[in-house]
Design a protein around this motif. Structure first.
Motif: not given
Length: 272
Positions: A8, A11-12, A15-16, A123, A125, A177
């Motif tokens: 995981r 940072s979000p 994950d994108q 937000g 992908s 990022c």
């Protein structure tokens, strides 16, 4: 895809981002790619039609070369084709060792990473797509993406192993990022730059790749119906339209307008 705590991202943004290997031949490269993206903080690995099938995740070479990234390998998606691998993706980058006469706009690895992270920050992908070891990506595969990247290696000896290419791109995306988290804006060429107004404020949601593919199929049927496009001799019309829309960064409302036009064309015979 469920993710263990070990993969995981912090940072979000991380994950994108997904890394897509298309028609990979050697299981060892799958394991090495899993290791490459984990060292850069990513965990989403997608395998489109790997030669070994779903068993590639259990191949001894893949497991051995993952070397501590077993969690990334175990959580990888194995899908039947590239279209499935790109479902839900708003912005995709094709990696190629050769230039293409037709296709999406060209970008450098660093600027493509910045642009991908810009989309991820909304937000959305994003995906980086790598072809098979022997043949790379087909023209059709490249045309499904929004940008085309060639790694500017030594022209005298430019041979990069697949996992080395993945490692290099993953590093650039990590740096982008981290730059965004520091509040730095993207530095990208005009060909792939975000349209005006997409600077982190409110904006209409960008169309996903699925939205654009659906619109293109709808538009193609309408152009055939108008006798503007000869399906027996299509030449490069749809390829050029793909390139045009890739540069346009269509939002969903714009896609809906184009689909409305196509629908009106196809229904005109019924109204007559």
């Amino acid at each position: 895809m469920s993710q263990s705590a070990a993969v995981r991202p912090a940072s979000p943004l991380f994950d994108q981002v997904r890394f897509v290997l298309n028609e990979t031949s050697h299981p060892g490269n799958v394991g090495s790619a899993a290791r490459a993206i984990k060292t850069m903080g990513f965990g989403r690995l997608v395998l489109a039609a790997p030669r070994a099938g779903a068993d590639v995740l259990r191949e001894p070479d893949a497991v051995a070369l993952a070397s501590g990234a077993d969690d990334v390998l175990a959580n990888a998606w194995v899908v039947p084709d590239l279209d499935t691998a790109l479902q839900g993706v708003s912005w995709a980058v094709a990696l190629s060792a050769r230039s293409r006469e037709y296709g999406p706009p060209n970008a450098e690895p660093r600027e493509s990473a910045a642009m991908a992270v810009h989309h991820a920050g909304q937000g959305e992908s994003v995906a980086f797509v790598f072809g098979s070891e022997r043949t790379g990506l087909s023209n059709g595969d490249v045309e499904r993406c929004n940008a085309l990247v060639h790694i500017p290696a030594n022209p005298i000896y430019s041979s990069l192993n697949l996992s080395q290419a993945v490692q290099l791109i993953a590093y650039e995306v990590r740096m982008a990022c981290l730059a965004r988290e520091r509040g730095e804006g993207p530095h990208v060429a005009a060909a792939v730059a975000p349209p005006a107004g997409l600077d982190g404020g409110t904006h209409d949601a960008l169309a996903t790749r699925d939205d654009v593919e659906g619109m293109l199929a709808h538009l193609e049927r309408a152009l055939v119906d108008l006798d503007f496009l000869d399906p027996e001799n299509p030449k490069k019309l749809m390829t050029r339209l793909r390139r045009l829309f890739a540069k346009s960064h269509l939002d969903r409302e714009e896609v809906n307008i184009l689909r409305g036009i196509a629908k009106h064309i196809l229904e005109r015979k019924i109204r007559r």
